[in-house]
Write a protein that holds these residues in place. Sequence first.
Motif, PDB file in Angstrom:
ATOM      1  N   MET A  40      26.234 -21.993  38.062  1.00 19.20           N
ATOM      2  CA  MET A  40      24.889 -22.453  37.691  1.00 19.20           C
ATOM      3  C   MET A  40      24.411 -21.817  36.395  1.00 19.20           C
ATOM      4  SD  MET A  40      24.206 -24.743  39.827  1.00 19.20           S
ATOM      5  CE  MET A  40      22.596 -25.142  39.154  1.00 19.20           C
ATOM      6  N   ASN A  41      24.966 -20.663  36.015  1.00 19.83           N
ATOM      7  CA  ASN A  41      24.597 -20.006  34.761  1.00 19.83           C
ATOM      8  C   ASN A  41      25.423 -20.510  33.575  1.00 19.83           C
ATOM      9  OD1 ASN A  41      22.656 -17.342  34.709  1.00 19.83           O
ATOM     10  ND2 ASN A  41      23.360 -17.817  36.762  1.00 19.83           N
TER      11      ASN A  41
ATOM     12  N   SER B 242      31.898 -31.980  44.986  1.00 17.77           N
ATOM     13  CA  SER B 242      32.541 -30.663  44.902  1.00 17.77           C
ATOM     14  C   SER B 242      31.626 -29.650  44.223  1.00 17.77           C
ATOM     15  CB  SER B 242      33.869 -30.764  44.144  1.00 17.77           C
ATOM     16  OG  SER B 242      33.658 -31.238  42.830  1.00 17.77           O
ATOM     17  N   PHE B 243      30.914 -30.073  43.175  1.00 15.89           N
ATOM     18  CA  PHE B 243      30.016 -29.153  42.476  1.00 15.89           C
ATOM     19  C   PHE B 243      28.784 -28.844  43.327  1.00 15.89           C
ATOM     20  CE2 PHE B 243      26.989 -27.601  39.373  1.00 15.89           C
ATOM     21  CZ  PHE B 243      27.780 -26.822  38.541  1.00 15.89           C
TER      22      PHE B 243
ATOM     23  N   ASP C 198      28.607 -28.780  46.616  1.00 17.95           N
ATOM     24  CA  ASP C 198      28.993 -27.850  47.674  1.00 17.95           C
ATOM     25  C   ASP C 198      29.239 -26.450  47.128  1.00 17.95           C
ATOM     26  OD1 ASP C 198      28.801 -29.638  49.693  1.00 17.95           O
ATOM     27  OD2 ASP C 198      30.912 -30.196  49.670  1.00 17.95           O
TER      28      ASP C 198
ATOM     29  N   VAL D  49      24.676 -22.446  47.739  1.00 20.14           N
ATOM     30  CA  VAL D  49      24.031 -21.155  47.982  1.00 20.14           C
ATOM     31  C   VAL D  49      23.461 -20.521  46.708  1.00 20.14           C
ATOM     32  CG1 VAL D  49      25.360 -20.658  50.055  1.00 20.14           C
ATOM     33  CG2 VAL D  49      26.217 -19.910  47.822  1.00 20.14           C
ATOM     34  N   ALA D  50      23.591 -21.213  45.574  1.00 21.51           N
ATOM     35  CA  ALA D  50      23.079 -20.644  44.325  1.00 21.51           C
ATOM     36  C   ALA D  50      21.554 -20.664  44.271  1.00 21.51           C
ATOM     37  CB  ALA D  50      23.663 -21.396  43.120  1.00 21.51           C
ATOM     38  N   ASP D  51      20.914 -21.423  45.141  1.00 15.08           N
ATOM     39  CA  ASP D  51      19.445 -21.379  45.269  1.00 15.08           C
ATOM     40  C   ASP D  51      19.128 -20.115  46.079  1.00 15.08           C
ATOM     41  OD1 ASP D  51      16.786 -21.748  45.601  1.00 15.08           O
ATOM     42  OD2 ASP D  51      16.938 -23.625  46.712  1.00 15.08           O
ATOM     43  N   ILE D  52      19.280 -18.985  45.415  1.00 18.04           N
ATOM     44  CA  ILE D  52      19.439 -17.694  46.089  1.00 18.04           C
ATOM     45  C   ILE D  52      18.127 -16.906  46.102  1.00 18.04           C
ATOM     46  CG2 ILE D  52      20.042 -16.325  44.040  1.00 18.04           C
ATOM     47  CD1 ILE D  52      22.546 -15.397  45.701  1.00 18.04           C
TER      48      ILE D  52
ATOM     49  N   MET E 255      32.040 -41.362  41.877  1.00 14.81           N
ATOM     50  CA  MET E 255      31.979 -39.904  42.099  1.00 14.81           C
ATOM     51  C   MET E 255      31.721 -39.631  43.583  1.00 14.81           C
ATOM     52  SD  MET E 255      32.218 -38.273  39.104  1.00 14.81           S
ATOM     53  CE  MET E 255      31.255 -36.761  39.177  1.00 14.81           C
TER      54      MET E 255
ATOM     55  N   GLN F 122      27.070 -41.244  42.437  1.00 13.71           N
ATOM     56  CA  GLN F 122      27.073 -41.730  41.056  1.00 13.71           C
ATOM     57  C   GLN F 122      28.384 -42.458  40.748  1.00 13.71           C
ATOM     58  OE1 GLN F 122      26.514 -38.136  38.724  1.00 13.71           O
ATOM     59  NE2 GLN F 122      24.308 -38.487  38.634  1.00 13.71           N
TER      60      GLN F 122
ATOM     61  N   THR G 168      32.511 -30.413  36.114  1.00 13.90           N
ATOM     62  CA  THR G 168      31.744 -30.726  37.336  1.00 13.90           C
ATOM     63  C   THR G 168      32.613 -31.028  38.540  1.00 13.90           C
ATOM     64  OG1 THR G 168      31.645 -33.073  36.776  1.00 13.90           O
ATOM     65  CG2 THR G 168      29.811 -31.696  36.026  1.00 13.90           C
ATOM     66  N   SER G 169      33.879 -31.309  38.340  1.00 17.51           N
ATOM     67  CA  SER G 169      34.715 -31.650  39.490  1.00 17.51           C
ATOM     68  C   SER G 169      35.990 -30.808  39.560  1.00 17.51           C
ATOM     69  CB  SER G 169      35.062 -33.142  39.443  1.00 17.51           C
ATOM     70  OG  SER G 169      36.007 -33.457  40.427  1.00 17.51           O
TER      71      SER G 169
ATOM     72  N   SER H  52      28.600 -19.851  53.210  1.00 14.83           N
ATOM     73  CA  SER H  52      28.876 -19.883  51.777  1.00 14.83           C
ATOM     74  C   SER H  52      30.365 -20.098  51.514  1.00 14.83           C
ATOM     75  CB  SER H  52      28.414 -18.581  51.118  1.00 14.83           C
ATOM     76  OG  SER H  52      29.081 -17.469  51.667  1.00 14.83           O
TER      77      SER H  52
ATOM     78  N   ASP I 138      31.343 -23.800  52.471  1.00 16.78           N
ATOM     79  CA  ASP I 138      30.932 -24.762  51.446  1.00 16.78           C
ATOM     80  C   ASP I 138      31.774 -24.634  50.191  1.00 16.78           C
ATOM     81  OD1 ASP I 138      28.982 -25.898  52.942  1.00 16.78           O
ATOM     82  OD2 ASP I 138      27.371 -24.660  52.155  1.00 16.78           O
ATOM     83  N   ALA I 139      32.044 -23.380  49.794  1.00 19.28           N
ATOM     84  CA  ALA I 139      32.783 -23.157  48.538  1.00 19.28           C
ATOM     85  C   ALA I 139      34.200 -23.702  48.632  1.00 19.28           C
ATOM     86  CB  ALA I 139      32.815 -21.669  48.199  1.00 19.28           C
TER      87      ALA I 139
ATOM     88  N   SER J 192      20.029 -18.920  38.234  1.00 21.28           N
ATOM     89  CA  SER J 192      20.799 -19.688  39.207  1.00 21.28           C
ATOM     90  C   SER J 192      19.879 -20.394  40.195  1.00 21.28           C
ATOM     91  CB  SER J 192      21.732 -18.723  39.926  1.00 21.28           C
ATOM     92  OG  SER J 192      22.298 -19.345  41.029  1.00 21.28           O
ATOM     93  N   LYS J 193      18.935 -19.626  40.725  1.00 19.28           N
ATOM     94  CA  LYS J 193      18.004 -20.154  41.721  1.00 19.28           C
ATOM     95  C   LYS J 193      17.185 -21.323  41.156  1.00 19.28           C
ATOM     96  CE  LYS J 193      13.956 -18.470  44.257  1.00 19.28           C
ATOM     97  NZ  LYS J 193      14.502 -18.342  45.616  1.00 19.28           N
TER      98      LYS J 193
ATOM     99  N   ARG K 126      17.739 -23.255  38.485  1.00 20.59           N
ATOM    100  CA  ARG K 126      18.520 -24.432  38.118  1.00 20.59           C
ATOM    101  C   ARG K 126      19.008 -25.186  39.356  1.00 20.59           C
ATOM    102  NH1 ARG K 126      22.554 -22.554  33.199  1.00 20.59           N
ATOM    103  NH2 ARG K 126      20.948 -22.244  31.624  1.00 20.59           N
ATOM    104  N   ARG K 127      19.423 -24.422  40.372  1.00 21.67           N
ATOM    105  CA  ARG K 127      19.953 -25.096  41.573  1.00 21.67           C
ATOM    106  C   ARG K 127      18.849 -25.837  42.314  1.00 21.67           C
ATOM    107  NH1 ARG K 127      21.704 -27.932  44.580  1.00 21.67           N
ATOM    108  NH2 ARG K 127      23.677 -27.958  45.728  1.00 21.67           N
ATOM    109  N   LYS K 128      17.657 -25.226  42.323  1.00 21.02           N
ATOM    110  CA  LYS K 128      16.524 -25.888  42.970  1.00 21.02           C
ATOM    111  C   LYS K 128      16.209 -27.206  42.248  1.00 21.02           C
ATOM    112  CE  LYS K 128      13.431 -22.761  44.497  1.00 21.02           C
ATOM    113  NZ  LYS K 128      13.756 -22.695  45.928  1.00 21.02           N
TER     114      LYS K 128
ATOM    115  N   MET L  90      18.227 -29.096  40.654  1.00 21.27           N
ATOM    116  CA  MET L  90      19.262 -30.117  40.892  1.00 21.27           C
ATOM    117  C   MET L  90      18.866 -30.995  42.070  1.00 21.27           C
ATOM    118  SD  MET L  90      22.980 -28.331  40.304  1.00 21.27           S
ATOM    119  CE  MET L  90      23.870 -29.477  41.372  1.00 21.27           C
TER     120      MET L  90
ATOM    121  N   ILE M 117      19.815 -31.546  45.088  1.00 22.64           N
ATOM    122  CA  ILE M 117      20.824 -32.341  45.810  1.00 22.64           C
ATOM    123  C   ILE M 117      21.598 -31.433  46.740  1.00 22.64           C
ATOM    124  CG2 ILE M 117      21.219 -34.294  44.296  1.00 22.64           C
ATOM    125  CD1 ILE M 117      23.306 -32.621  42.832  1.00 22.64           C
TER     126      ILE M 117
END
Lengths: 287, 287
Positions: free
Chosen positions: A204-205, A219-220, A222, A226-229, B128, B148, B192-193, B219, B222-223, B278-279, B281-283, B285, B287
């Motif tokens: 995310m950074n 994939s991205f 998933d 957890v990056a919404d930390i 996608m 997408q 992204t993939s 975590s 998901d990863a 990170s937090k 940007r992820r928020k 998103m 999704i």
Amino acid sequence: MKALDISNLNITIVGIGLIGGSYAKAIRKNIKINKLWAIDINMDALNEAKYTGVIDDGFTNSQFPLENSDIVILCTYPNITIDFLKENMMYFKKKALITDTLGMKNKIVSETLSVIRDDLEFIGGHPMSGKESNGYNYSDADIFKNAQYILTPNKTTSSNSLNLLKQIITSIGFSDIIEMSSQTHDEKVAFTSQLPHIIACTLMNSSNLNNNLQCVGGSFKDATRVADINSELWSELIFENKDNILNELNNFIVDITNIHNIIKSDDKDNLVSFLNISKERRKKMNI
Amino acid sequence: MKALDISNLNITIVGIGLIGGSYAKAIRKNIKINKLWAIDINMDALNEAKYTGVIDDGFTNSQFPLENSDIVILCTYPNITIDFLKENMMYFKKKALITDTLGMKNKIVSETLSVIRDDLEFIGGHPMSGKESNGYNYSDADIFKNAQYILTPNKTTSSNSLNLLKQIITSIGFSDIIEMSSQTHDEKVAFTSQLPHIIACTLMNSSNLNNNLQCVGGSFKDATRVADINSELWSELIFENKDNILNELNNFIVDITNIHNIIKSDDKDNLVSFLNISKERRKKMNI
């Protein structure tokens, strides 16, 4: 399964955020107890929990609930937890069982054992479940369903207390309880939890992110869920487990550099073998 | 939304695995067409699709369905796709519209444009969406919902054909269609993939894994979800996009080494800032 009946006991939850609130809701739903109380500095959360019937009462002053609780479950941030224990040590009911829910175990267990009264028992615990969002409003008894719970009993732990805690954990929905030393716990979660969190935040950074948001697939999503930390909590957790985390980051950098080199050298055999190992192992995880 | 009615047209799906099967099911469910056919070497999949009413007929010989199809959707592996096109070029119906569904676009688009008959049109496409498992038995019209779709129109693309293809894609459940050049597509999906897929597989190949499986939380799950990978397909995709992927791996190794150093030097300010970015940007998103 017959509901756990410990209706002669009082339980207090300290810190009624995501985990504490979920714990309270899960106990209320699944276990017969005498009184369920919560301690917090957030009156709104306490009132919400009280007036929806989740807890019997909420307190900003710890004395009364601690003096009358047989079991105390600490659901506070790392840096608050040990201070709370020290400042309130005189209030705990004789022979009370105390447990915590922190993602790091070695520091909290050793510090607690060095300050705890002889008649009390402390067993470290780590519910392996959570959500991205924090706060009581996001708490939910169901986040514990089918998750793992790690307990780190120590040399002062009695089998009675350990069994009682296990009964509670099983009753509120956890599927497995794993016992290990607090040192082993911290080594393991550096790989299984902190490494994937740091990877997610690194993605995310990335300076590439903004250019590419429109091509994001599953994939991205998933990989970065957890990056919404909770950054306050996690900066504490990361520094508390620094050595193990640096070790895992080093291993991971070696591993991903290795696969970079396999791709760079057009080494199809090793790439296919790498993908096959991944596929077989992930299928076996079955989760 | 009114269902798309192109009941004067015949469509053929080439390769009725996970994506081809899902495409067929989604067309059958959402679009009025004249005939829906499939070509495959797997008779079991063709029969299953035919006798459950998903397709009107299945063929192992391409001549008849290609001679009579207005639209042909290629859902084959990368190395088969271009060979299929070359070997069957004489059969395609005059003015037919051909599209593909491969995760890499530059090679397939340029190779196809170099061999395609002047009266035919080829538009590269990349849905996608996907699942870990492969094969017709896992196909499902719903995997396209809210995903997408990237289209890479080229200088030979007519607006009529592009609009028809967009109508089909929207009708079968995709939420967004993004148009870009095939080069840009390949640069973007490397980040992204393909990067998250390689990270997931690297985690599953770690020598630490077996010791730690009992402490796996959300975590890690998901990863590594996409690590249950189709190794045959992915080894082709990775080598086809080698330069872009090596570039992304290099960037990622720099980024994660940087956060390693921030942790190592106890640089709390930069760690918190990293987690906060990170937090946020992820928020966003969402999704």
